[in-house]
Design a protein around this motif. Structure first.
Motif, PDB file in Angstrom:
ATOM      1  N   VAL A   1       2.681 -11.898   0.184  1.00  0.00           N
ATOM      2  CA  VAL A   1       1.596 -12.607  -0.498  1.00  0.00           C
ATOM      3  C   VAL A   1       1.553 -14.085  -0.135  1.00  0.00           C
ATOM      4  O   VAL A   1       0.468 -14.669   0.020  1.00  0.00           O
TER       5      VAL A   1
ATOM      6  N   GLY B   1       2.397  -9.447  -6.848  1.00  0.00           N
ATOM      7  CA  GLY B   1       2.241  -8.200  -7.573  1.00  0.00           C
ATOM      8  C   GLY B   1       3.253  -8.047  -8.691  1.00  0.00           C
ATOM      9  O   GLY B   1       3.858  -9.023  -9.148  1.00  0.00           O
TER      10      GLY B   1
ATOM     11  N   THR C   1      -2.120 -10.614  -7.734  1.00  0.00           N
ATOM     12  CA  THR C   1      -2.846 -10.429  -6.478  1.00  0.00           C
ATOM     13  C   THR C   1      -2.986  -8.969  -6.085  1.00  0.00           C
ATOM     14  O   THR C   1      -3.646  -8.670  -5.085  1.00  0.00           O
ATOM     15  N   THR C   2      -2.370  -8.047  -6.834  1.00  0.00           N
ATOM     16  CA  THR C   2      -2.498  -6.618  -6.528  1.00  0.00           C
ATOM     17  C   THR C   2      -3.188  -5.918  -7.687  1.00  0.00           C
ATOM     18  O   THR C   2      -3.161  -6.378  -8.834  1.00  0.00           O
ATOM     19  N   LEU C   3      -3.790  -4.777  -7.395  1.00  0.00           N
ATOM     20  CA  LEU C   3      -4.457  -4.005  -8.442  1.00  0.00           C
ATOM     21  C   LEU C   3      -3.455  -3.570  -9.503  1.00  0.00           C
ATOM     22  O   LEU C   3      -3.745  -3.614 -10.706  1.00  0.00           O
TER      23      LEU C   3
ATOM     24  N   CYS D   1      -8.742 -11.014  -4.378  1.00  0.00           N
ATOM     25  CA  CYS D   1      -7.496 -10.671  -3.672  1.00  0.00           C
ATOM     26  C   CYS D   1      -7.467  -9.209  -3.250  1.00  0.00           C
ATOM     27  O   CYS D   1      -6.740  -8.842  -2.316  1.00  0.00           O
ATOM     28  N   LEU D   2      -8.250  -8.372  -3.914  1.00  0.00           N
ATOM     29  CA  LEU D   2      -8.235  -6.946  -3.581  1.00  0.00           C
ATOM     30  C   LEU D   2      -8.854  -6.678  -2.217  1.00  0.00           C
ATOM     31  O   LEU D   2      -8.681  -5.595  -1.656  1.00  0.00           O
TER      32      LEU D   2
ATOM     33  N   THR E   1      -7.935  -8.010   0.485  1.00  0.00           N
ATOM     34  CA  THR E   1      -6.841  -7.967   1.466  1.00  0.00           C
ATOM     35  C   THR E   1      -5.815  -6.891   1.131  1.00  0.00           C
ATOM     36  O   THR E   1      -4.802  -6.770   1.814  1.00  0.00           O
ATOM     37  N   LEU E   2      -6.082  -6.109   0.093  1.00  0.00           N
ATOM     38  CA  LEU E   2      -5.105  -5.121  -0.365  1.00  0.00           C
ATOM     39  C   LEU E   2      -5.216  -3.855   0.480  1.00  0.00           C
ATOM     40  O   LEU E   2      -6.302  -3.270   0.603  1.00  0.00           O
TER      41      LEU E   2
ATOM     42  N   GLU F   1      -2.091   0.410  -1.403  1.00  0.00           N
ATOM     43  CA  GLU F   1      -1.859  -0.387  -2.603  1.00  0.00           C
ATOM     44  C   GLU F   1      -3.017  -0.249  -3.592  1.00  0.00           C
ATOM     45  O   GLU F   1      -2.823  -0.374  -4.802  1.00  0.00           O
ATOM     46  N   GLN F   2      -4.221   0.004  -3.085  1.00  0.00           N
ATOM     47  CA  GLN F   2      -5.322   0.308  -3.990  1.00  0.00           C
ATOM     48  C   GLN F   2      -5.027   1.594  -4.750  1.00  0.00           C
ATOM     49  O   GLN F   2      -5.215   1.687  -5.974  1.00  0.00           O
TER      50      GLN F   2
ATOM     51  N   TRP G   1     -14.664  -2.984  -8.174  1.00  0.00           N
ATOM     52  CA  TRP G   1     -13.266  -3.284  -8.486  1.00  0.00           C
ATOM     53  C   TRP G   1     -13.139  -4.279  -9.627  1.00  0.00           C
ATOM     54  O   TRP G   1     -12.240  -4.152 -10.475  1.00  0.00           O
TER      55      TRP G   1
END
Length: 524
Positions: free
Chosen positions: A215, A274, A299-301, A339-340, A342-343, A347-348, A379
């Motif tokens: 990250v 995350g 920064t992550t879902l 941020c999603l 670039t996920l 990771e989604q 999202w």
């Protein structure tokens, strides 16, 4: 120059739409100052609103309204402000309001508005004489004006439901019950404004940003630049990425970096990343100097919908996940849906498992939303819906003495599978299998219909998550690992079992033989 974070919430709409009642309830939920603009006008004038209209006329009232609106907008602390039904007809008033916050326009049917107006005490100057005709004329005249705002249809729904819907629509929440309480904000470009958010809440420096090797290259500069623009001195601590590094050894490294950076009791730690980063940074903050403030920047879902929200921090031991930790409420949680972008896809999927879990707990719409094709998912809306569920549960039971245990759905078995896999299975993958297993347990115990596991299995397949335990995994080791689960009480592991979508029961003891049988059925 400090970024504008637009903190005030203005409720607007025609007479009888419930602006004052709803604004007061929303302010209480968000722990914000409530401003009734009409009450401030009356206090400033030393006369009621009908008296102002009668003795001085509408023109003087509108001037007083603009003056009081300017004072309300100038409030430094975020407020919830109930506006009069014509306050934003003046273009200058509208520009002033939209610069300092967001507007929600409450709407309802003409019949409902009229019934509410007639039931309320007090005169409404603009509806005097024939209220029905005057209201009809007013609505016709202002239809385009009201339609130009974001709207919320009241439709005789309960105030508590409307409060939740406003929070979801705005991505603004408040978690109470853990210390002084803290805001949760889901907003695009939030990372670029983190310095402003911290400054507005009076969070002091020096700051340390804790991130990981994945990250930090993506977002650390953006965050550090925002903090610098806000006048903060901040340094960066970068740790290895991955659950395998969520250990006491990594925590000790973070503490050493805190010491080198001059972290004081009054300092603030910023967790950027995350769930692993927030767990580690939060735990490090909870113990360093017996506790320093911290902020979560998810920064992550997975972190946005679950791991970064509840103030549960900790590290893993070889015997189990999160066995060492603390409840340490953050001062603020920021989630930036940008941020999603670039996920990675995996990771989604990882995060959707937790969102799906929240759907099973309390939101059938969210349960279906998680199963849409990835390129059609909104999202930001999905994150906001999922956050509503977790915030509601946490506020009801902040220290997991009751209903908060429902958030452990899928985790009792899932954590064990994840650990035994050596973290080759991602958290969401393991939790998905855990949910399916626990749904099958509920069916065998006669607590759920047979269709429930199939609904969960179908949902996992649509997301692209596994529905079985990998061949070759030692199921006896999984069973043993569950015995170290942190949710164990009185010598027994307690399960949260799904009875149906929007119905989960916690604190259920299950015979070990039945658990072993279900695990064996799921391994293929």
């Amino acid at each position: 120059m400090i970024e504008q974070t637009r903190e005030h919430i203005f409720l607007y709409g025609p007479p009888g739409s419930g602006k004052t009642t709803l604004a007061e309830a929303l302010a209480e939920t968000l722990q914000r100052h409530f401003v009734d603009l009409d009450a401030h006008i009356a206090q400033a004038a030393g006369a009621s609103i009908p008296q102002i209209f009668e003795t001085q006329g509408e023109e003087i009232f509108r001037r007083l309204e603009s003056e009081q609106l300017e004072l309300a907008c100038a409030e430094t602390a975020a407020c919830v402000i109930a506006l009069g039904g014509g306050a934003l007809l003046d273009p200058q008033n509208r520009r002033m309001v939209e610069k300092s916050g967001v507007v929600i326009c409450l709407m309802d049917t003409e019949a409902n508005l009229l019934a509410r107006v007639r039931a309320q005490s007090g005169q409404r100057p603009l509806l005097s004489g024939d209220p029905a005709q005057r209201l009809a004329d007013l609505l016709a005249k202002r239809a385009a004006h009201y339609a130009s705002f974001n709207t919320l249809h009241v439709n005789k729904r309960e105030v508590s439901v409307l409060v939740r819907e406003i929070q979801q629509q705005l991505g603004v929440y408040r978690i109470s019950g853990m210390g002084a309480g803290y805001d949760v904000i889901v907003k695009r470009s939030a990372l670029a404004q983190v310095g402003s958010y911290l400054q507005q809440r009076g969070l002091p420096g020096p700051l340390v940003v804790v991130s990981d090797t994945v990250v930090a290259p993506l977002y650390a500069k953006q965050v550090l630049d925002s903090l610098k623009r806000a006048g903060y001195s901040a340094s960066l601590v970068t740790i290895p990425a991955g659950e395998a590094f969520k250990t006491l050894a990594t925590t000790a490294t973070i503490w050493e970096q805190f010491l080198s950076a001059g972290v004081e009791r009054g300092s603030t730690i910023v967790a950027l990343g995350g769930g692993v980063v927030s767990d580690l940074a939060g735990f490090a903050a909870s113990a360093y100097l017996r506790g320093v403030r911290w902020v979560v920047c998810s920064t992550t879902l997975l972190a946005m919908v679950d791991a970064g929200l509840g103030g549960k921090t900790g590290v893993d031991l070889p015997q189990g996940k999160n066995l060492v930790g603390a409840f340490h409420a953050p001062a603020l949680v920021l989630s930036d849906p940008d941020c999603l972008q670039t996920l990675p896809l995996e990771e989604q999927r990882n995060g959707l498992a937790e969102a799906l879990k929240h759907g099973v707990i309390q939101d059938a719409v969210l349960f279906e939303q998680c199963q849409q094709p990835f390129d059609s998912i909104d999202w930001e809306d999905l994150v906001r819906r999922a956050v509503v569920v977790k915030v509601n549960v946490i506020c009801e039971d902040p220290y997991e003495k009751g209903r908060r245990a429902t958030l452990n759905l899928g985790h009792t078995i899932g954590h064990a599978i994840e650990l035994v896999s050596g973290f080759h299975l991602k958290h969401g993958e393991a939790i998905g299998v855990g949910m399916l297993a626990e749904a099958q347990l509920a069916v065998r115990l006669g607590m759920a219909e047979a269709v429930l596991p199939e609904m969960i299995r179908a949902a996992l397949e649509k997301i692209g998550l596994p529905t079985c335990i990998p061949t070759g995994m030692d199921l006896e080791e999984v069973m043993q690992t569950m015995q170290h689960d942190k949710k164990k009480a009185g010598g027994a592991v307690k399960f949260a079992l799904p009875l149906a979508v929007e119905n989960v029961r916690h604190g259920v003891e299950v015979d070990a033989g039945l658990i072993a049988a279900i695990l064996a059925e799921l391994q293929y």
